[in-house]
Write an enzyme that holds these catalytic residues in place. Structure first.
Site, short mmCIF file in Angstrom:
data_model
loop_
_atom_site.label_atom_id
_atom_site.label_comp_id
_atom_site.label_asym_id
_atom_site.label_seq_id
_atom_site.Cartn_x
_atom_site.Cartn_y
_atom_site.Cartn_z
N LYS A 84 -1.49 -1.26 -9.49
CA LYS A 84 -1.64 -0.17 -8.51
C LYS A 84 -2.98 0.51 -8.77
O LYS A 84 -3.22 1.06 -9.84
CB LYS A 84 -0.49 0.83 -8.65
CG LYS A 84 -0.46 1.91 -7.57
CD LYS A 84 0.55 3.01 -7.90
CE LYS A 84 1.97 2.55 -7.79
NZ LYS A 84 2.92 3.69 -7.95
N MET A 110 -3.79 0.88 -3.04
CA MET A 110 -3.36 -0.50 -2.85
C MET A 110 -2.68 -1.03 -4.12
O MET A 110 -3.00 -0.62 -5.23
CB MET A 110 -4.56 -1.39 -2.52
CG MET A 110 -5.32 -0.97 -1.27
SD MET A 110 -4.32 -1.06 0.23
CE MET A 110 -4.12 -2.82 0.38
N VAL A 111 -1.74 -1.97 -3.92
CA VAL A 111 -1.06 -2.63 -5.03
C VAL A 111 -1.36 -4.12 -4.93
O VAL A 111 -1.19 -4.73 -3.88
CB VAL A 111 0.46 -2.39 -4.98
CG1 VAL A 111 1.13 -3.03 -6.20
CG2 VAL A 111 0.77 -0.90 -4.92
N LYS A 152 0.85 -1.18 0.00
CA LYS A 152 0.00 0.00 0.00
C LYS A 152 0.88 1.23 0.00
O LYS A 152 1.89 1.29 0.71
CB LYS A 152 -0.92 0.00 1.23
CG LYS A 152 -1.90 1.17 1.26
CD LYS A 152 -2.81 1.09 2.48
CE LYS A 152 -3.81 2.24 2.47
NZ LYS A 152 -4.71 2.20 3.65
N GLY A 153 0.51 2.23 -0.81
CA GLY A 153 1.26 3.48 -0.87
C GLY A 153 0.32 4.66 -0.88
O GLY A 153 -0.89 4.53 -0.68
N ASP A 176 11.47 11.78 -5.83
CA ASP A 176 11.10 10.96 -4.67
C ASP A 176 11.98 9.72 -4.57
O ASP A 176 11.49 8.59 -4.42
CB ASP A 176 9.63 10.57 -4.76
CG ASP A 176 9.04 10.20 -3.39
OD1 ASP A 176 9.66 10.55 -2.37
OD2 ASP A 176 7.98 9.57 -3.36
#
EC number: 2.7.11.1
Length: 885
Positions: A606, A591-592, A586-587, A703
């Site tokens: 994703k 969710m992935v 999860k990011g 990032d």
């Protein structure tokens, strides 16, 4: 605990004929041997070994590093390794209901040059046999086969790639090694000898390996006379012609071993023959005890006759430590004697294999259509986590064979007719063959599969009439839309519901087909005209957007993404993820999930959460960036979904997760050594260098951090998560003014202060990442005097204290020059002035110098070391042996 024993002596007149050279029923496989090479006889044993190429559908061949070649026998020199897929299986033809000794040999021998030791699981059919975690081991088991086929499967569990050097099967008599239940997993097998000679075939007709076992408190006893060996166990003459007695006549003769876990049950087999000539006034008599408890005796061995003391029920040792003692009785004038001993742990294989007819049916389907899906190996249904892609099964009870209830081969490129092999799947409820290129008629045998509830044959090129038996079958849903040549010539294509009302099941009028085709052609022409007028250039500057109050963009104002990559519908995303069954992570985006494209290609999907702080703008930015950048160290985009409020990015699957997981130890129990860490950051740096110098216009990632460095199944690093990336739109532009974005701790202070974004902002973040892999410490840690990792390292360097900086789990196993150079490089990346930071090209060069320095020290370390310390006694090519006391 009550224990029972049986005494087997060979004083009978009938002696079993030993045919030492008989290899009937033997299967001896040299894994990795080329199919072009002829079978050969191993010099040491005379056993005939063949290639494994016809026994396995996947894998690649390898060979041990040259320095290991003198240490092993010829069948061990080559190996097969499996970099693709999770489960890879050998398919062996055996005789059902037969007792087999099965041996699998694993010698790593640094075949790949990576010094990464193994850690993977070994299955027999659907049941776990053992975990392979040693660089050099032989796994052995004795079991009774349930069918005429046996599958030996290697299952990937982490970062290491499964491999195997040798696979051997030896049929045995049914009355050998009998258990109350379960199979026998090898613990140890030893004969009492002070030599270093190992005994196997042809001396042992079943090719059991006997290892010498001796203690300094014993006296060796031998004979040149023939010893009548056990009829049941057919022990080698060379094993029973040697024995030992304690030097001190009143001492006990002890054998000690351990089992894990302590509750493990085991069987022991003690083999004894009197091989000393006793005088008339001499007596040898003894008892056998286990952990101080009487188990058998008193017993006097018979001269030159073998007796085997065998457990009829499994034993157990308190605390897992077992001490078997042979104890002289008061009557005896001679010390106790022992010739050989074996021990096995009990292992249960409770999971039944999938229904035999279903397995035959699905394999026939696979063969007919030439399906080469990597997941279609081993048992189709079990274990559940390794279920074949496209199948669903019913497995209500492990003691009952699972059955196949659903087969989905949609969009699988099938050609030809609908194969009759499907009719063997007699428990099938759902059959989906849609969106292929199947021809011929709809077969009538489908109506004979009584369990079928749904048949989807849409989107093919089928012809002829739909069988009336299918149309009249109650409770079944049939879909044959998109087959322009199907006609209803046998009355109306109507089937009645149970309430008597009529419902159209199949309607394919020729006029409707022509009209539909005309509409489609018209729509396609109109779409191409509009697209030509409205499509923006992929390389051009992104258009301006009208931002909504919630941070997302009004969909009406968003231009479409122009892509040659595959665009997926949301329903396809649901199918590829098996209804979002397996979560990878999860990011900030959402969710992935794990998925499959075309049934074989693993992907990571994703999904943009509606509550995500990242919106459509970042989604679109990532898609458009990945469409125009292609580099081996950047995660590749397989496709995307942009349908209403449903947004998804489909990436190549990175089997080993992110770098952060491996550094923190949450991924597995292995620690990356210094050489491996350098390799990973070099590959990550190459990806960044490409963004900065290989893209037109250049890109800044914004990032860079350890969670955005992903590792594939070969442990190659790739940079991911481009949602914050920005390009310099004007040629020659050195910076762009942006709203500050990134991750705290990794954020360039100069960028934060000025809002001026340059490539050197990525360099700063990369310097932080480099310090992370050096120290294995948090970027921000409030418990430190200097919470930020850059400041903390700076303070430690002023003291000249590099040992306190380095990750202690490395155990100082690194080249100090390589480490110092890496630390200095990291600190130069953190220079407060971006102009004084190196470029990523310079970073790549210096990191390669660090790696060269590390490699030059002779490769003394392994790429991965276990966190746990396991105390075992191993010699090259042998198993764990018990201790003699």
């Amino acid at each position: 605990m009550e224990r029972h024993f049986v005494f087997i002596a060979t004083y009978l007149l009938i002696f079993h004929l030993v045919q030492a050279q008989n290899q009937t029923g033997f299967i001896s496989v040299d894994c990795g041997l080329s199919l072009l090479e002829s079978p050969y006889d191993a010099p040491q044993t005379g056993l005939t070994y063949t290639s494994d190429a016809d026994l396995v559908a996947s894998g690649k061949t390898g060979r041990l590093a040259k320095e290991f070649e003198p240490l092993v026998d010829k069948p061990t020199l080559t190996l097969r390794y499996f970099p693709e897929g999770v489960r890879n299986c050998y398919n062996l033809n055996v005789t059902s209901d037969t007792n087999y000794l099965i041996k699998a040999t694993f010698v790593y021998g640094n075949y790949d040059g990576l010094n990464v030791g193994p850690n993977f699981n070994l299955y027999l059919g659907p049941n776990l046999w053992t975990t392979v975690s040693s660089n050099d081991t032989i796994e052995e088991i004795i079991l009774v086969t349930r069918s005429n086929s046996l599958q030996v499967c290697l299952v990937k569990t982490g970062i290491s790639i499964p491999f195997i050097n040798m696979l051997e099967l030896r049929p045995m008599k049914k009355n050998m090694y009998v258990t109350q239940s379960g199979s026998l997993k090898y613990l140890f097998r030893g004969y009492i000898s002070n030599s270093s000679t190992r005994i196997r075939f042809p001396d042992d007709v079943y090719d059991r390996k006997w290892y010498p076992l001796f203690d300094d408190s014993w006296t060796q006893v031998t004979t040149n006379l023939k010893v009548n060996t056990s009829i049941t166990y057919e022990l080698p003459q060379s094993v029973m012609a040697k024995a030992a007695t304690p030097i001190k006549a009143n001492d006990t003769l002890n054998i000690t071993w351990t089992v894990e876990p302590p509750t493990t049950q085991f069987y022991s087999y003690v083999h004894i023959a009197e091989i000393q000539a006793l005088r008339a006034n001499e007596t040898r008599e003894f008892n056998v005890t286990l952990n101080g408890e009487y188990t058998f005796g008193p017993f006097s061995p018979i001269p030159l006759k073998t007796a085997s003391i065998v457990d009829l029920s499994p034993g157990q040792c308190d605390g897992g430590r077992c001490i078997l003692q042979v104890v002289k009785t008061l009557k005896s004038t001679l010390p106790p004697l022992l010739n050989a001993i074996e021990a096995f742990t009990v292992i249960d294989f409770p999971q039944m294999e999938t229904n035999e007819n279903d397995v035959a049916g699905i394999k026939n389907v696979q063969g007919t259509y030439g399906l080469s899906r990597i997941s279609w190996q081993g048992d189709p249904c079990v274990p559940k986590q390794l279920l074949w892609d496209g199948l669903n099964c019913k497995n209500s009870d492990i003691s009952t064979p699972p059955i196949i209830t659903s087969l989905d081969l949609s969009s699988s490129g099938l050609t030809g007719i609908i194969t009759q092999a499907i009719k063997n799947l007699t428990h099938l409820q759902i059959l989906d063959l849609s969106d292929n290129n199947l021809t011929g008629e709809v077969p009538e045998f489908l109506a004979d599969i009584k369990s079928l509830l749904v048949i989807n044959l849409s989107g093919n090129n089928l012809s002829g009439s739909v069988p009336p038996s299918l149309l009249q079958k109650k409770g079944m849903k049939l879909n044959v839309e998109g087959n322009p040549h199907i006609l209803c010539t046998t009355g109306s294509c109507v089937k009645k519901k149970e309430d008597g009302h009529k419902k159209k099941s199949v309607i394919v009028p020729v006029v409707a087909s022509i009209a539909s085709i005309a509409v489609l052609i018209g729509a396609l022409v109109l779409f191409l005209i509009l697209r030509k007028k409205r499509s923006p250039k992929v390389e051009g500057p992104p258009p301006s957007y009208m931002q909504a109050s919630d941070g997302r963009l009004p969909r009406s104002s968003e231009p479409a993404i122009v892509t040659k990559n595959r665009r997926f519908s949301y329903s396809q995303v649901v199918i590829m993820t098996n209804n979002f069954q397996r979560i990878l992570g999860k990011g900030g985006f959402g969710m992935v999930y794990h998925g499959f494209v075309n049934g074989t290609e693993q992907v990571a999907v994703k999904i943009l959460s509606h509550s995500s702080s990242q919106g459509y703008k970042q989604f679109k930015a990532e898609v458009e960036l990945l469409l125009r950048v292609h580099h081996k160290n950047l995660v590749g985009l397989v496709g995307y979904c942009d349908e209403g409020d449903n947004l998804a990015l489909i990436y190549e699957y990175m089997a080993n997760g992110d770098l952060k997981e491996h550094m923190s130890g949450t991924r597995n129990r292995f620690i990356l050594n210094w050489g491996t860490r350098l390799k990973i950051v070099i590959e990550s740096a190459q990806g960044l260098e490409y963004l900065h110098n290989g893209c037109k216009p250049p890109m800044v990632h914004r990032d860079v951090k350890t969670t955005n460095i992903l590792l594939n199944e070969h442990f190659e690093a790739k940079l991911a998560d481009f949602g914050l990336s920005r390009s310099f739109l004007i040629e020659g532009e050195t910076h762009v003014s942006t709203v500050v974005a990134g991750t705290p701790g990794y954020l360039d202070p100069e960028y934060h202060r000025t809002n001026w974004l340059t490539e050197k902002s990525d360099v700063y973040s990369f310097g932080i990442l480099l310090l992370e892999i050096i120290t294995n410490r948090h970027v921000i840690d409030q418990s430190r005097e200097k919470p930020h990792i850059g400041e903390w390292v700076g303070v430690m360097l002023t003291k000249g204290d590099i040992q306190s900086i380095m990750d202690p789990s490395l155990n100082e196993d690194y080249d100090s020059g390589s480490v110092w150079k890496a630390v200095e490089l990291a600190m130069s990346c953190l220079n407060h002035s971006s102009a004084r930071r190196p470029t990523m090209s310079q970073v790549v060069i210096e990191l390669n110098e660090c790696l060269a320095s590390e490699n030059a020290r002779g490769g003394a370390s392994r790429d991965m070391e276990s966190k746990s310390s396991i105390e075992v006694s191993l010699t090259f090519g042998t198993e764990v042996s018990p201790n003699a006391r």
